[in-house]
Design a protein around this motif. Structure first.
Motif, short mmCIF file in Angstrom:
data_model
loop_
_atom_site.label_atom_id
_atom_site.label_comp_id
_atom_site.label_asym_id
_atom_site.label_seq_id
_atom_site.Cartn_x
_atom_site.Cartn_y
_atom_site.Cartn_z
N ILE A 210 0.85 -1.19 0.00
CA ILE A 210 0.00 0.00 0.00
C ILE A 210 0.89 1.25 0.00
O ILE A 210 0.58 2.26 -0.63
N GLY A 211 2.02 1.13 0.69
CA GLY A 211 2.93 2.27 0.83
C GLY A 211 3.48 2.78 -0.49
O GLY A 211 3.85 3.95 -0.59
N THR A 212 3.54 1.92 -1.50
CA THR A 212 4.10 2.35 -2.78
C THR A 212 3.08 3.06 -3.66
O THR A 212 3.44 3.61 -4.70
N ILE A 213 1.80 3.03 -3.23
CA ILE A 213 0.78 3.73 -4.03
C ILE A 213 1.07 5.22 -3.97
O ILE A 213 1.19 5.80 -2.90
N GLY A 214 1.19 5.83 -5.15
CA GLY A 214 1.42 7.27 -5.19
C GLY A 214 2.86 7.66 -4.92
O GLY A 214 3.17 8.83 -4.74
N SER A 215 3.75 6.70 -4.88
CA SER A 215 5.17 7.02 -4.68
C SER A 215 5.76 7.48 -6.01
O SER A 215 5.09 7.50 -7.04
N ALA A 216 7.04 7.83 -5.99
CA ALA A 216 7.70 8.35 -7.19
C ALA A 216 7.58 7.36 -8.35
O ALA A 216 7.36 7.74 -9.49
N THR A 217 7.67 6.06 -8.02
CA THR A 217 7.55 5.07 -9.09
C THR A 217 6.10 4.97 -9.58
O THR A 217 5.83 4.40 -10.61
N ALA A 218 5.19 5.57 -8.78
CA ALA A 218 3.78 5.65 -9.15
C ALA A 218 3.22 4.30 -9.56
O ALA A 218 2.43 4.20 -10.48
N ALA A 223 -0.58 -4.52 -5.08
CA ALA A 223 -1.87 -4.12 -4.53
C ALA A 223 -2.96 -4.27 -5.59
O ALA A 223 -4.05 -4.76 -5.32
N ASP A 224 -2.64 -3.86 -6.80
CA ASP A 224 -3.59 -3.96 -7.91
C ASP A 224 -3.98 -5.42 -8.17
O ASP A 224 -5.15 -5.76 -8.27
N ARG A 245 -4.52 10.31 1.53
CA ARG A 245 -5.78 10.42 0.79
C ARG A 245 -5.61 9.82 -0.61
O ARG A 245 -6.50 9.17 -1.12
N GLU A 246 -4.44 10.05 -1.19
CA GLU A 246 -4.15 9.53 -2.53
C GLU A 246 -4.26 8.00 -2.56
O GLU A 246 -4.83 7.41 -3.48
N GLN A 247 -3.70 7.35 -1.53
CA GLN A 247 -3.79 5.89 -1.44
C GLN A 247 -5.24 5.46 -1.31
O GLN A 247 -5.68 4.52 -1.97
N LEU A 251 -7.33 3.14 -4.01
CA LEU A 251 -7.95 1.86 -3.61
C LEU A 251 -9.44 1.85 -3.93
O LEU A 251 -9.96 0.87 -4.48
N ILE A 252 -10.13 2.94 -3.58
CA ILE A 252 -11.58 3.02 -3.83
C ILE A 252 -11.85 2.87 -5.33
O ILE A 252 -12.76 2.14 -5.74
N ALA A 253 -11.02 3.51 -6.16
CA ALA A 253 -11.20 3.45 -7.61
C ALA A 253 -11.08 2.02 -8.13
O ALA A 253 -11.63 1.69 -9.18
#
Ligand code: C2E
Ligand code: MG
Ligand code: MG
Ligand code: MG
Length: 295
Positions: A210-218, A223-224, A245-247, A251-253
């Motif tokens: 979860i921590g990598t969601i929205g990180s630089a590697t995007a 998780a997906d 919030r981005e994470q 996830l909701i999407a």
């Protein structure tokens, strides 16, 4: 005395970072005494429906405030309790406290609200004891908690322990109506084949993914994948360690609606959890007069 402490510390030369002294502080007698002396307490972290912002349940997370060592993380002491065998006494105590607390907070909710469940972590060692499932169900009955409002969490590795009892207990719990969750999904050793063979209710995606969601590697391919796998298997999916919030939006999407994480709440003392996350009338003194801490 001071010299004794120094000597003790000097003797903490370990193998593999551990010495027999480390295991000693979590011995069966030390943990039993610790329970009686009130050294342990449980924090409750809400499991939140990210769409409504409401708690659907809480995870019980044990803490040890050791008289000489101070606060110790469960990451440190749980493995030692497993090694010494004190995990059985500790695990039973956690289960009893959590079940009793959840029975109380559900009884104190005004009618018409969805129940707020409680999830307890179980070690492989506990699942290996023949009577684990029976004890868990009996504790629910004694406290007046519907078994459907109890969850048991274990990791892939724990569920996969080569012991018939683990499977028997898991099946018994599930047959009784207890919710079975696979904790830290993605970090353990299990084949996808076994995952589909095991009858689970919930998959908890480890916070590492979860921590990598929205990180630089995007990118958060695990998780997906986990969400798609869980969805295809009709499992409930909980994201662990949601901090931004981005994470949450990501996830909701993708159809993952349940989360635990600092974005919503840290693990909380019982009264704080109940005040902020359970629907108890603000003027109800009933909860505070009868909550399990004062029983
Ligand atoms: P776990 O079951 O995977 O619990 C989730 C851990 O993630 C908890 O750590 C929680 O405080 C932490 N966490 C939750 N949200 C966030 C977040 O947004 N960011 C970060 N960085 N961390 C977050 P905790 O309480 O230290 O517990 C660690 C582990 O100890 C648990 O992992 C569980 O495996 C074990 N544990 C705790 N209580 C018990 C227990 O009663 N019995 C057993 N057998 N194990 C327990
Ligand atoms: Mg857990
Ligand atoms: Mg986890
Ligand atoms: Mg974990």
């Amino acid at each position: 005395g001071r010299a004794g402490v120094a000597l003790y510390d000097a003797k903490r030369v370990g193998f593999g970072g551990m010495s027999i002294h480390d295991g000693y502080y979590a011995s069966i007698s030390a943990v039993r005494q610790g329970i009686m002396n009130g050294e342990f307490h449980i924090l409750y972290q809400p499991c939140v429906d990210m769409r409504s912002g409401r708690a659907v349940g809480a995870e019980a997370l044990v803490r040890w405030n050791h008289p000489t060592r101070g606060p110790i993380s469960p990451v440190e002491f749980i493995p030692l309790c497993e090694a010494s065998g004190s995990i059985h006494a500790l695990g039973h105590w956690v289960l009893e406290q959590a079940v009793s607390a959840a029975a109380h907070w559900n009884a104190a909710q005004p009618p018409g609200y969805e129940p707020v469940g409680v999830a307890v972590n179980a070690s492989a060692r506990e699942l290996m004891t023949p009577d684990y499932a029976d004890r868990a169900v009996a504790l629910c009955q004694a406290a007046g908690l519907s078994v459907a409002n109890l969850g048991i969490e274990a990791t892939e590795t724990d569920f996969g322990t080569a012991s018939d009892n683990v499977m028997v207990n898991t099946e018994k719990l599930r047959a009784a109506g207890v919710v079975i969750s696979m904790d830290d999904f993605g970090t353990g050793f299990s084949s996808l084949e076994r995952l589909t063979r095991m009858r689970l209710d919930i998959m908890k995606i480890d916070r590492a993914f979860i921590g990598t969601i929205g990180s630089a590697t995007a990118d958060a391919p695990i998780a997906d994948l986990a969400i798609r796998l869980g969805t295809a298997m009709s499992l409930g999916i909980i994201a662990e360690g949601v901090e931004t919030r981005e994470q949450a939006d990501w996830l909701i999407a993708r159809g993952c609606f349940l989360a635990q994480g600092y974005l919503y709440a840290r693990p909380l003392p019982l009264d704080d959890f109940v005040r902020d996350w359970v629907n108890i009338e603000p003027d109800s003194t009933w909860w505070f007069a009868s909550n399990p801490r004062s029983l």
